[in-house]
Design an enzyme around this catalytic site. Structure first.
Site, PDB file in Angstrom:
ATOM      1  N   ASP A   1       0.825  -1.240  -0.006  1.00 43.76           N
ATOM      2  CA  ASP A   1      -0.003   0.100  -0.066  1.00 43.76           C
ATOM      3  C   ASP A   1       0.859   1.294  -0.019  1.00 43.76           C
ATOM      4  O   ASP A   1       0.413   2.256  -0.589  1.00 43.76           O
ATOM      5  CB  ASP A   1      -1.065   0.018   1.070  1.00 43.76           C
ATOM      6  CG  ASP A   1      -2.232  -0.929   0.832  1.00 43.76           C
ATOM      7  OD1 ASP A   1      -1.935  -1.644   0.294  1.00 43.76           O
ATOM      8  OD2 ASP A   1      -3.353  -0.794   1.398  1.00 43.76           O
TER       9      ASP A   1
ATOM     10  N   CYS B   1       1.212  -8.205   5.274  1.00 43.12           N
ATOM     11  CA  CYS B   1       0.803  -6.751   5.052  1.00 43.12           C
ATOM     12  C   CYS B   1      -0.640  -6.777   4.879  1.00 43.12           C
ATOM     13  O   CYS B   1      -1.712  -7.501   4.968  1.00 43.12           O
ATOM     14  CB  CYS B   1       1.743  -6.146   4.081  1.00 43.12           C
ATOM     15  SG  CYS B   1       3.188  -5.912   4.670  1.00 43.12           S
ATOM     16  N   ASP B   2      -0.945  -5.330   4.369  1.00 39.39           N
ATOM     17  CA  ASP B   2      -2.227  -4.712   4.599  1.00 39.39           C
ATOM     18  C   ASP B   2      -3.629  -5.638   4.259  1.00 39.39           C
ATOM     19  O   ASP B   2      -4.498  -5.766   4.750  1.00 39.39           O
ATOM     20  CB  ASP B   2      -2.472  -3.413   3.919  1.00 39.39           C
ATOM     21  CG  ASP B   2      -1.555  -2.406   4.801  1.00 39.39           C
ATOM     22  OD1 ASP B   2      -0.672  -2.780   5.409  1.00 39.39           O
ATOM     23  OD2 ASP B   2      -1.929  -1.038   4.610  1.00 39.39           O
ATOM     24  N   LYS B   3      -3.509  -6.121   2.855  1.00 32.23           N
ATOM     25  CA  LYS B   3      -4.748  -6.624   2.347  1.00 32.23           C
ATOM     26  C   LYS B   3      -4.307  -8.200   2.248  1.00 32.23           C
ATOM     27  O   LYS B   3      -5.585  -8.884   2.125  1.00 32.23           O
ATOM     28  CB  LYS B   3      -5.035  -6.256   0.985  1.00 32.23           C
ATOM     29  CG  LYS B   3      -5.153  -4.888   0.887  1.00 32.23           C
ATOM     30  CD  LYS B   3      -6.198  -4.466   1.831  1.00 32.23           C
ATOM     31  CE  LYS B   3      -6.427  -2.945   1.823  1.00 32.23           C
ATOM     32  NZ  LYS B   3      -5.079  -2.125   2.558  1.00 32.23           N
TER      33      LYS B   3
ATOM     34  N   CYS C   1       5.449  -2.265   8.430  1.00 33.41           N
ATOM     35  CA  CYS C   1       5.819  -1.121   8.891  1.00 33.41           C
ATOM     36  C   CYS C   1       5.681  -1.018  10.356  1.00 33.41           C
ATOM     37  O   CYS C   1       4.608  -1.479  10.944  1.00 33.41           O
ATOM     38  CB  CYS C   1       5.196   0.022   8.145  1.00 33.41           C
ATOM     39  SG  CYS C   1       5.686   0.167   6.357  1.00 33.41           S
TER      40      CYS C   1
ATOM     41  N   GLU D   1      -6.926   4.723   0.040  1.00 29.99           N
ATOM     42  CA  GLU D   1      -6.404   5.213   1.052  1.00 29.99           C
ATOM     43  C   GLU D   1      -5.811   6.698   1.185  1.00 29.99           C
ATOM     44  O   GLU D   1      -5.204   7.195  -0.073  1.00 29.99           O
ATOM     45  CB  GLU D   1      -5.156   4.579   1.721  1.00 29.99           C
ATOM     46  CG  GLU D   1      -5.523   3.121   2.167  1.00 29.99           C
ATOM     47  CD  GLU D   1      -4.330   2.381   2.805  1.00 29.99           C
ATOM     48  OE1 GLU D   1      -4.639   1.247   3.584  1.00 29.99           O
ATOM     49  OE2 GLU D   1      -3.247   2.848   2.780  1.00 29.99           O
TER      50      GLU D   1
ATOM     51  N   SER E   1      -5.027   5.230   5.404  1.00 32.30           N
ATOM     52  CA  SER E   1      -3.985   4.141   5.734  1.00 32.30           C
ATOM     53  C   SER E   1      -3.850   3.962   7.486  1.00 32.30           C
ATOM     54  O   SER E   1      -4.214   4.940   8.230  1.00 32.30           O
ATOM     55  CB  SER E   1      -2.505   4.653   5.393  1.00 32.30           C
ATOM     56  OG  SER E   1      -1.537   4.223   6.247  1.00 32.30           O
TER      57      SER E   1
END
Length: 616
Positions: free
Chosen positions: A81, A122-124, A195, A491, A517
């Site tokens: 992202d 990570c995000d998704k 992150c 985002e 985000s």
């Protein structure tokens, strides 16, 4: 008693062709009676949170086979992202969640796998795999790649902690010199891993612990630390035990829908509110609950947000603490322990280790455990060495952070705030709700009223912010960026970061039917539902309209009369096939994204696909 799903392809004369192909993958006669367990990896060189995962699937597979299973690894896609942020690439991020969920379903069902180990980060990727796991409802264990170490650099004779968001803010701040911006950029992301703050990736990996689908330490133990290897080794062994419990002992408690029950979802959301997690977690938990056929809605989240305090504060809400500090303070289990002592958790839940919540806390909560090995694990700390290698260091903190008065994790009596880190707001242009990360909102702007400045794309808003057209007191409205309208629900980290760069972080609000985000802080209100593209009233706001935000009372109101809003709606509908579409926006939207948009629901439904359109 259920039979192994894989027996469909490994037993019977009519499956000679399938067995011939299995043999070509290395299987032998002895393997055809064993469970076939999918190792669902997500290695990619595009994403720092996944760059170190290449060999970890093999690590898990070796343990599966040593424990009596057959391991078969495959990979999913993974979008970064941060790299996709601020340009057309962000249109693809949320839709990739559905692709990941579908690809896992396709692979597992096509090959009749019996169980899964999901290696996400990570995000998704974690949400997509979570959705697939609950959809398939076969034994599963999650083990993520782990958090990145926090960046560190010396500015003004002081060592400060950094992350991705700092690099973005300083890069856009005209007052920051090129040399300082470059220094921050080079220091912000020092290692592999997700992150380093309580952003979406780490939030979701913490929530898999609360859901019971991953092991203690999964959400907080650093990617670089040698101790994390044990989570992967344990996952490979344990998944075989869970698989045999279900298929050979008819024990349905081994299934993810029985572990991640509604009570577990409530615990996960309680954790999220207490730790000030990413607003994206709301979207993903709603989506996962639908896959599990659990009645868990925005209303449930709203009720929890009104009674759960904030017990942990981590970047981006403060630069004092990052995930490495959360781990030192006891990680997810440390927060759950304080919530349990406050009487805020459902205790009748179990995890993939077969432990009840009280048993888990007794063994893994650093405040009460007598287990020195557990305490040693939570002392695992950063090395401060740039690397892309997993398990590459074995540094430890000298002491644990067990200070529940002034430490990273607080007790109920010493909470950062009696109100939790997330809140659901309702009003006349967010009838189905919207979300704000209160953990990142300064107390001075918990109540805020200002004139709207309306933009029909993130790009236009960024241009206006950097061009000085947004001033203190404004409410920036970015619409037609929802799941359908974007499409893809971008985002808005760049607009919020650039508001800070321009000195407006505590002087403006930003409202959108898009999302934020996990790195966002400030008065940033997203997920406005219904979205503009679905006829939501956010599409009726005009420049100069006053908008009143009242977080303590959970309200958000467009100060325009009902009669005027009705007239505006009538005018919008009169646009015919152009109704509820952005004006003067040029955006190339691929067929793949248009296909996603055609089925997408608004954020209050988790931005999942509308099954009713497919007769489901």
């Amino acid at each position: 008693m259920p039979k192994y799903r894989s027996a469909t392809t490994t037993h019977g004369r009519n499956m000679a062709g399938a067995r011939a192909l299995w043999r070509a993958t290395g299987m032998t006669d002895a393997d055809f009676g064993k469970p076939i367990i999918a190792v669902v990896n997500s290695f990619t060189q595009f994403v720092p949170g996944h760059v170190h995962l290449r060999d970890l699937g093999k690590l898990v597979a070796e343990q599966i086979e040593a424990a009596g299973g057959v391991a078969k690894e495959f990979n999913t896609i993974a979008v970064d992202d941060g790299i996709a942020m601020g340009h057309g690439g962000m249109l693809y991020s949320l839709p990739s969640r559905e692709l990941i969920a579908d690809s896992v379903e396709y692979m597992v069902n096509a090959h009749c796998a019996d169980a899964m180990v999901c290696i996400s980060n990570c995000d998704k990727i974690t949400p997509g795999m979570l959705m697939a796991s609950l959809r398939l409802n076969i034994p599963v264990i999650f083990v993520s790649g782990g958090p990145m170490e926090a960046g560190k650099t010396k500015l003004s004779d002081q060592i400060i902690k950094l992350d991705l968001v700092d690099a973005m803010i300083q890069g856009a701040d005209p007052k920051v010199s090129d040399s300082q911006s470059d220094q921050v950029e080079r220091s912000a992301c020092p290692t592999c891993g997700s992150c380093s703050g309580m952003f979406t990736a780490n939030s979701m990996n913490c929530l898999t612990e609360a859901l019971g689908l991953s092991q203690p330490g999964n959400g907080s133990l650093l990617a670089t630390h040698a101790d994390r290897k044990q989570l992967f080794l344990n996952a490979g062994k344990r998944i075989v035990e869970l698989t045999k419990r279900y298929y050979e002992q008819d024990d349905e408690s081994a299934l993810p829908r029985n572990i991640a029950s509604k009570a577990a979802f409530e615990n996960a959301m309680t954790l999220d509110i207490a730790m000030g997690g990413s607003t994206n977690t709301v979207l993903h938990l709603l989506a996962a609950a639908q896959e599990a056929e659990i009645d868990f809605t925005m209303s449930d989240i709203d009720k929890l947000s009104r009674k759960v305090p904030q017990l942990c504060k981590v970047a981006p809400s403060t630069q004092k603490y990052h995930m490495e500090d959360v781990h030192r303070a006891g990680g997810v289990i440390g927060i759950l322990g304080e919530l349990d002592r406050a009487g805020l958790l459902n205790r009748d839940v179990k995890n993939v280790l077969g432990l009840t919540l009280p048993q888990t806390l007794e063994q893994y909560d650093i405040i009460v455990t007598q287990d020195d090995a557990v305490k040693n694990m939570f002392r695992a700390g950063p090395a401060g060495i740039r690397t892309t290698q997993a398990f590459s260091q074995d540094c430890r903190w000298d002491t644990l952070d067990d200070d529940r008065s002034n430490g990273c994790i607080r007790s109920l009596e010493h909470a950062y705030s009696k109100d939790g880190g997330l809140a659901v707001l309702y009003g006349n242009f967010a009838e189905n709700g919207c979300i704000v990360k209160t953990a990142g909102v300064d107390d001075s702007i918990l109540k805020f009223t200002g004139p709207a400045k309306v933009y029909e794309s993130q790009d236009d808003a960024v241009e206006a912010i950097l061009g000085g057209k947004v001033v203190a007191g404004d409410v920036v409205v970015i619409r037609y960026e929802g799941p359908k309208g974007g499409p893809g629900m971008q985002e808005m980290l760049y607009p919020t970061s650039f508001l800070k760069s321009m000195g407006l972080g505590k002087a403006c609000a930003l409202i959108t039917d898009g999302r934020f985000s996990g790195g966002t802080s400030g008065l940033s209100i997203g997920h406005v539902s219904p979205e503009a593209a679905s006829g939501g009233s956010i599409g009726l706001i005009e420049d100069g309209d006053l908008i009143a935000i009242d977080i303590p009372n959970r309200g958000i109101q467009l100060q325009v009369s009902d009669a005027e809003l009705a007239a505006r709606r009538e005018a919008q509908e009169a646009r015919g096939n152009k109704a509820w579409t952005p004006k003067n926006r040029e955006r190339q939207v691929s067929f793949a994204l248009r296909a996603y948009a055609s089925l997408a629901t608004s954020a209050d439904k988790g931005a999942v696909r509308d099954k009713s359109k497919l007769g489901g």
